[in-house]
Design a protein around this motif. Structure first.
Motif, PDB file in Angstrom:
ATOM      1  N   ARG A 205      26.681   1.029 -34.926  1.00  0.00           N
ATOM      2  CA  ARG A 205      25.751   0.933 -35.649  1.00  0.00           C
ATOM      3  C   ARG A 205      24.664   0.244 -35.611  1.00  0.00           C
ATOM      4  O   ARG A 205      24.273  -0.291 -34.331  1.00  0.00           O
ATOM      5  CB  ARG A 205      26.420   0.438 -37.153  1.00  0.00           C
ATOM      6  CG  ARG A 205      27.541   1.123 -37.609  1.00  0.00           C
ATOM      7  CD  ARG A 205      28.418   0.403 -38.786  1.00  0.00           C
ATOM      8  NE  ARG A 205      29.179  -0.725 -38.080  1.00  0.00           N
ATOM      9  CZ  ARG A 205      30.130  -1.526 -38.625  1.00  0.00           C
ATOM     10  NH1 ARG A 205      30.329  -1.199 -39.886  1.00  0.00           N
ATOM     11  NH2 ARG A 205      30.773  -2.470 -37.977  1.00  0.00           N
ATOM     12  N   ASP A 206      23.610   0.290 -36.448  1.00  0.00           N
ATOM     13  CA  ASP A 206      22.349  -0.246 -36.252  1.00  0.00           C
ATOM     14  C   ASP A 206      22.249  -1.731 -36.362  1.00  0.00           C
ATOM     15  O   ASP A 206      21.149  -2.591 -36.107  1.00  0.00           O
ATOM     16  CB  ASP A 206      21.188   0.489 -37.264  1.00  0.00           C
ATOM     17  CG  ASP A 206      21.399  -0.119 -38.250  1.00  0.00           C
ATOM     18  OD1 ASP A 206      22.543  -0.424 -38.891  1.00  0.00           O
ATOM     19  OD2 ASP A 206      20.516   0.807 -38.987  1.00  0.00           O
ATOM     20  N   ASN A 234      23.525   0.719 -31.680  1.00  0.00           N
ATOM     21  CA  ASN A 234      23.194   2.218 -32.121  1.00  0.00           C
ATOM     22  C   ASN A 234      23.738   2.725 -30.687  1.00  0.00           C
ATOM     23  O   ASN A 234      23.133   3.795 -30.189  1.00  0.00           O
ATOM     24  CB  ASN A 234      22.130   2.642 -32.303  1.00  0.00           C
ATOM     25  CG  ASN A 234      21.397   2.406 -33.647  1.00  0.00           C
ATOM     26  OD1 ASN A 234      22.090   2.802 -34.672  1.00  0.00           O
ATOM     27  ND2 ASN A 234      20.367   1.908 -33.861  1.00  0.00           N
ATOM     28  N   THR A 235      24.924   2.079 -30.187  1.00  0.00           N
ATOM     29  CA  THR A 235      25.385   2.825 -29.001  1.00  0.00           C
ATOM     30  C   THR A 235      26.880   2.606 -28.948  1.00  0.00           C
ATOM     31  O   THR A 235      27.521   1.973 -29.541  1.00  0.00           O
ATOM     32  CB  THR A 235      25.043   1.713 -27.840  1.00  0.00           C
ATOM     33  OG1 THR A 235      23.543   1.334 -27.995  1.00  0.00           O
ATOM     34  CG2 THR A 235      25.282   1.967 -26.402  1.00  0.00           C
ATOM     35  N   ASP A 249      23.517   5.012 -24.641  1.00  0.00           N
ATOM     36  CA  ASP A 249      22.155   4.580 -24.519  1.00  0.00           C
ATOM     37  C   ASP A 249      21.592   4.761 -22.877  1.00  0.00           C
ATOM     38  O   ASP A 249      20.374   4.565 -22.616  1.00  0.00           O
ATOM     39  CB  ASP A 249      21.604   3.265 -24.793  1.00  0.00           C
ATOM     40  CG  ASP A 249      22.317   2.314 -24.027  1.00  0.00           C
ATOM     41  OD1 ASP A 249      23.276   2.384 -23.078  1.00  0.00           O
ATOM     42  OD2 ASP A 249      21.960   1.142 -24.381  1.00  0.00           O
TER      43      ASP A 249
END
Length: 452
Positions: A205-206, A234-235, A249
């Protein structure tokens, strides 16, 4: 006597059995707990077990020591058939057996959620049990020992690289404690430079720590990065084959230690091997009084609590809210469950479970923490003290509280213990080999993953 059968001896199951023992009249009912482990693991202490701040055995509460009037069955439940009032148990040894009951309590807990990622099952450790926490700690300590004897290069860098996947409380606390342990180890290993250990926290998540609001969560990220860690938001983990970590990423590196804490999944016994009603997540559907229920009616004589139950959160003040799966709720649900079962046995109405959160608190390593209660946020050393104070009071039994506190007091004088006992994973190696490699095999390395 009526037979009360409790499936699972974790927080909720232990507290239910403990509460029943204290309140049942002689001859009123017999309580049986089924669990493959002879102890209840106090999971909030596992990150401190990883760091050596809590002795491993002190994070586990013996069932036999504290449940002296409860029948304990060491085994795994393989099927629940409420239509026949029967639970099938596979014991540690011997054939499977059927246990019959009058009242069923399902507190089997959740399991670690995993995905079919190449190399994950071969390389990663979970962080839900004491054995895993000890293995992670020993792996890091052994890696420092081995790295100190190697020249700088790819092999040494791999040994000193740690990856934790999952940015929830378990992952962040484990990551922070590992980072603190590695920083402390540098004082004992002059051969290793302060710039060499590499720590990666990976979160899909962010943000991390979804239980806290955005600004405290962002502060935790900055705090970890100031200490030399790298946080990948976000990975996702793409591959971990042969210790080679590949992230979505584009980051790619070798990691000697991989820890997976990316959430929980419904217990397969509950959603695959029982005739009890479950929701879309595979959790048992229960009313606020912890009775298992369908959409239209209560399932007679079946109760549930803890991580395998979808418990309505009446304190949230919004329809459809459910309690989050943590120790704060599981312990209190177990206590309420014991009282409600007794009330049912004695013809009295059961009460709803209502608990307003006391806030969330997390350790980020020795002397570091974060606490939030609504708009109040406390950071750093005071939050760390609050974390220790809360959990030493929350762990069941004064015997365990005293032991944990004694270890903390000793550490103030002498520091944390940095002895690795990784060889305990191969206890017969020295006896069998007598120091000689077995023919056709390489010598066993301390910290090598024990495989079945």
């Amino acid at each position: 006597m009526r037979e009360i059968l409790i499936v699972g001896g974790g927080y909720a199951g232990f507290c239910t059995a403990w509460g029943l023992e204290k309140r049942l009249r002689p001859g009123e009912a017999r309580v049986t707990v089924v669990d493959p482990r002879p102890y209840m693991t106090y999971q909030p202490f596992l990150p401190e077990v990883v760091a050596g701040s809590v002795e491993a055995r002190h994070a586990a509460v013996s069932l036999r020591r504290h449940l002296r009037r409860t029948r304990l069955v060491a085994g795994s439940v393989t099927e629940i058939r409420h239509s026949a009032r029967t639970v099938t148990v596979r014991p540690e040894s011997g054939p499977s057996l059927d246990l019959h009951y009058d009242v069923l309590v399902v507190t089997a807990g959740a399991v670690t959620r995993t995905f079919p990622i190449p190399g994950l099952s071969d390389q990663a450790y979970g962080l839900k049990h004491v054995e895993e926490a000890v293995a992670i700690r020993d792996r890091l300590l052994t890696s420092f020992d081995r790295a100190a004897g190697l020249p700088r290069g790819p092999e040494r860098s791999k040994l000193l690289t740690v990856t934790v996947v999952g940015g929830g409380f378990s992952g962040v606390e484990g990551f922070g404690e590992l980072l603190a342990l590695a920083t402390a180890l540098l004082k004992q290993y002059p051969e290793i430079g302060a710039d060499e250990p590499a720590f990666h926290l990976v979160e899909a998540r962010d943000r991390i720590l979804p239980e806290v609001t955005d600004r405290p969560g962002a502060w935790v990220v900055r705090s970890l990065e100031k200490r030399g860690a790298r946080v990948h938001l976000n990975t996702q983990l793409v591959s971990a084959e042969d210790g080679r970590v590949r992230l979505s990423d584009g980051t790619e590196y070798d990691s000697g230690l991989l820890v997976w804490t990316a959430g929980n999944a419904a217990n397969p016994i509950v959603h695959n091997h029982s005739d009890l009603p479950v929701d879309e997540r595979g959790l048992l559907t229960v009313r606020a009084d912890l009775r298992v229920t369908t959409d239209t009616e209560v399932v007679p004589d079946v109760w549930a609590a803890g991580d395998d139950a979808s418990v309505p959160d009446l304190a949230a003040g919004r329809p459809g809210a459910h309690t989050v799966p943590n120790a704060q709720h599981a312990v209190r649900q177990g206590k309420r469950l014991a009282k409600n079962i007794l009330a049912s046995l004695r013809g009295r109405p059961a009460k709803d479970y209502v608990h307003r959160s006391l806030g969330v608190v997390a350790t980020l390593g020795l002397g570091r923490g974060i606490f939030q209660y609504r708009g109040l946020v406390i950071k750093g050393f005071p939050a760390w003290l609050m974390h220790r104070g809360y959990h030493v009071l929350a762990i069941p039994s004064w015997e365990r509280k005293t032991r944990v506190f004694a270890v903390w007091a000793t550490a103030l004088l002498y520091g944390r213990d940095i002895v690795s006992l990784a060889s305990v994973q191969h206890p017969r190696e020295a006896f069998v080999s007598r120091g000689e490699p077995r023919r056709g095999e390489e010598p066993a390395q301390p910290g090598d993953r024990l495989t079945a």
